[in-house]
Design a protein around this motif. Structure first.
Motif, PDB file in Angstrom:
ATOM      1  N   UNK A   1     -40.944   5.846  50.495  1.00 49.68           N
ATOM      2  CA  UNK A   1     -41.289   5.698  49.099  1.00 49.68           C
ATOM      3  C   UNK A   1     -42.284   4.803  48.760  1.00 49.68           C
ATOM      4  N   UNK A   2     -41.900   3.611  49.152  1.00 53.33           N
ATOM      5  CA  UNK A   2     -42.654   2.431  48.819  1.00 53.33           C
ATOM      6  C   UNK A   2     -44.311   2.498  49.458  1.00 53.33           C
ATOM      7  N   UNK A   3     -44.118   2.948  50.580  1.00 54.82           N
ATOM      8  CA  UNK A   3     -45.641   3.260  51.012  1.00 54.82           C
ATOM      9  C   UNK A   3     -46.447   4.143  50.416  1.00 54.82           C
ATOM     10  N   UNK A   4     -45.733   5.106  50.034  1.00 55.23           N
ATOM     11  CA  UNK A   4     -46.410   6.140  49.139  1.00 55.23           C
ATOM     12  C   UNK A   4     -46.979   5.840  47.899  1.00 55.23           C
ATOM     13  N   UNK A   5     -45.948   5.041  47.193  1.00 56.33           N
ATOM     14  CA  UNK A   5     -46.246   4.392  46.064  1.00 56.33           C
ATOM     15  C   UNK A   5     -47.530   3.636  46.011  1.00 56.33           C
TER      16      UNK A   5
ATOM     17  N   UNK B   1     -53.245  10.629  44.171  1.00 51.29           N
ATOM     18  CA  UNK B   1     -52.379   9.569  43.730  1.00 51.29           C
ATOM     19  C   UNK B   1     -51.134  10.482  42.924  1.00 51.29           C
ATOM     20  N   UNK B   2     -51.342  11.466  42.292  1.00 49.12           N
ATOM     21  CA  UNK B   2     -50.272  11.964  41.634  1.00 49.12           C
ATOM     22  C   UNK B   2     -49.347  12.828  42.902  1.00 49.12           C
ATOM     23  N   UNK B   3     -50.242  13.327  43.775  1.00 47.04           N
ATOM     24  CA  UNK B   3     -49.508  14.009  44.894  1.00 47.04           C
ATOM     25  C   UNK B   3     -48.456  12.907  45.807  1.00 47.04           C
ATOM     26  N   UNK B   4     -49.035  11.842  45.941  1.00 48.27           N
ATOM     27  CA  UNK B   4     -48.279  10.851  46.755  1.00 48.27           C
ATOM     28  C   UNK B   4     -47.082  10.338  45.902  1.00 48.27           C
ATOM     29  N   UNK B   5     -47.143  10.429  44.534  1.00 53.01           N
ATOM     30  CA  UNK B   5     -46.251  10.090  43.582  1.00 53.01           C
ATOM     31  C   UNK B   5     -44.893  11.050  43.693  1.00 53.01           C
ATOM     32  N   UNK B   6     -45.336  12.150  43.840  1.00 51.59           N
ATOM     33  CA  UNK B   6     -44.476  13.347  43.935  1.00 51.59           C
ATOM     34  C   UNK B   6     -43.790  13.242  45.194  1.00 51.59           C
ATOM     35  N   UNK B   7     -44.421  12.927  46.313  1.00 51.53           N
ATOM     36  CA  UNK B   7     -43.863  12.755  47.605  1.00 51.53           C
ATOM     37  C   UNK B   7     -42.970  11.898  47.622  1.00 51.53           C
ATOM     38  N   UNK B   8     -43.175  10.584  47.044  1.00 53.24           N
ATOM     39  CA  UNK B   8     -42.554   9.446  46.806  1.00 53.24           C
ATOM     40  C   UNK B   8     -41.058   9.743  46.170  1.00 53.24           C
TER      41      UNK B   8
ATOM     42  N   UNK C   1     -42.050  -1.644  43.906  1.00 50.99           N
ATOM     43  CA  UNK C   1     -41.043  -2.851  43.969  1.00 50.99           C
ATOM     44  C   UNK C   1     -39.755  -2.810  43.655  1.00 50.99           C
ATOM     45  N   UNK C   2     -39.299  -1.564  42.672  1.00 49.39           N
ATOM     46  CA  UNK C   2     -37.680  -1.801  42.623  1.00 49.39           C
ATOM     47  C   UNK C   2     -37.173  -1.092  43.713  1.00 49.39           C
ATOM     48  N   UNK C   3     -37.741   0.016  44.576  1.00 46.05           N
ATOM     49  CA  UNK C   3     -37.449   0.566  45.683  1.00 46.05           C
ATOM     50  C   UNK C   3     -37.201  -0.424  46.786  1.00 46.05           C
ATOM     51  N   UNK C   4     -38.388  -1.372  46.808  1.00 47.43           N
ATOM     52  CA  UNK C   4     -38.204  -2.568  47.784  1.00 47.43           C
ATOM     53  C   UNK C   4     -37.131  -3.278  47.700  1.00 47.43           C
ATOM     54  N   UNK C   5     -36.904  -3.637  46.331  1.00 45.81           N
ATOM     55  CA  UNK C   5     -35.541  -4.511  45.891  1.00 45.81           C
ATOM     56  C   UNK C   5     -34.645  -3.750  46.465  1.00 45.81           C
ATOM     57  N   UNK C   6     -34.225  -2.654  46.138  1.00 48.46           N
ATOM     58  CA  UNK C   6     -33.156  -1.677  46.410  1.00 48.46           C
ATOM     59  C   UNK C   6     -32.990  -1.887  48.096  1.00 48.46           C
ATOM     60  N   UNK C   7     -34.086  -1.407  48.740  1.00 53.04           N
ATOM     61  CA  UNK C   7     -34.111  -1.506  50.255  1.00 53.04           C
ATOM     62  C   UNK C   7     -33.258  -3.105  50.683  1.00 53.04           C
ATOM     63  N   UNK C   8     -34.049  -4.259  49.997  1.00 53.67           N
ATOM     64  CA  UNK C   8     -33.671  -5.326  50.410  1.00 53.67           C
ATOM     65  C   UNK C   8     -32.109  -5.567  50.116  1.00 53.67           C
ATOM     66  N   UNK C   9     -31.583  -5.071  48.937  1.00 56.16           N
ATOM     67  CA  UNK C   9     -30.126  -5.155  48.710  1.00 56.16           C
ATOM     68  C   UNK C   9     -29.276  -4.508  49.728  1.00 56.16           C
ATOM     69  N   UNK C  10     -29.843  -3.460  50.099  1.00 56.03           N
ATOM     70  CA  UNK C  10     -28.928  -2.678  51.253  1.00 56.03           C
ATOM     71  C   UNK C  10     -29.171  -3.466  52.476  1.00 56.03           C
ATOM     72  N   UNK C  11     -30.181  -4.051  52.793  1.00 49.87           N
ATOM     73  CA  UNK C  11     -30.175  -4.701  54.411  1.00 49.87           C
ATOM     74  C   UNK C  11     -29.510  -6.044  54.252  1.00 49.87           C
ATOM     75  N   UNK C  12     -29.338  -6.558  53.249  1.00 48.74           N
ATOM     76  CA  UNK C  12     -28.569  -7.960  53.294  1.00 48.74           C
ATOM     77  C   UNK C  12     -27.130  -7.763  53.106  1.00 48.74           C
TER      78      UNK C  12
ATOM     79  N   UNK D   1     -46.840   0.467  41.115  1.00 44.29           N
ATOM     80  CA  UNK D   1     -46.451  -0.614  42.101  1.00 44.29           C
ATOM     81  C   UNK D   1     -45.109  -1.303  41.418  1.00 44.29           C
ATOM     82  N   UNK D   2     -44.837  -1.174  40.243  1.00 39.61           N
ATOM     83  CA  UNK D   2     -43.556  -1.795  39.807  1.00 39.61           C
ATOM     84  C   UNK D   2     -42.516  -0.684  40.357  1.00 39.61           C
ATOM     85  N   UNK D   3     -42.650   0.431  40.245  1.00 39.69           N
ATOM     86  CA  UNK D   3     -41.616   1.388  40.948  1.00 39.69           C
ATOM     87  C   UNK D   3     -41.479   1.056  42.419  1.00 39.69           C
TER      88      UNK D   3
END
Length: 148
Positions: free
Chosen positions: A109-113, A90-97, A137-148, A133-135
């Motif tokens: 990053x969302x997938x790894x988190x 879990x920690x390594x995946x967070x680092x990768x994210x 969601x924050x990145x997913x929201x950022x992606x959505x903002x970029x795509x729209x 998961x909250x982090x």
């Protein structure tokens, strides 16, 4: 005089960076050897390999080679998962994210988190799972903002 001092300092930094990357590559080779079947090794040593992958990732991160650091952290997570060390995974995946965020790949990053949060939950840490998961969601929201 100042220019010469700057050049010497810059050359020293380059050498240090190159040394860290070379150390990281040596750790990666060691990890690969530990997971490769041979005459004397009939099964992969995932536990030892995870240590080598983590060391490689740290070296690459210090050497500022984020692409190689990402690969090493993901390999470490895989080895840790294979060793049933899912908290470390879990920690390594967070680092990768965090690294892929620096590389502007928020989708990855969302997938790894998300996977990291599952490992935290499995290890009896629902608070850390929710925070992760909250982090995501924050990145997913950022992606959505970029795509729209």
């Amino acid at each position: 005089h100042h220019l010469i001092a700057f050049r010497l300092q810059f050359q020293f930094q380059m050498t240090t960076t190159q040394k860290k990357i070379a150390q990281g590559e040596a750790h990666m080779r060691a990890a690969i050897d530990l997971t490769t079947f041979s005459l004397f090794r009939w099964s992969p040593d995932w536990s030892s390999a995870s240590f080598e992958y983590e060391e490689a990732a740290k070296c690459f991160k210090l050497g500022k080679d984020l692409v190689k650091a990402r690969v090493a952290f993901l390999k470490a997570a895989e080895a840790q998962e294979n060793s049933k060390m899912t908290l470390a995974a879990a920690r390594s995946l967070e680092e990768a994210a965090m690294i892929v965020v620096q590389l502007n790949n928020h989708i990855e990053a969302v997938a790894h988190l998300e996977k990291s949060s599952l490992f935290y939950y499995e290890n009896g840490n629902p608070e850390k799972a929710a925070e992760t998961l909250s982090r995501a969601a924050k990145y997913a929201k950022y992606i959505r903002k970029i795509l729209l």
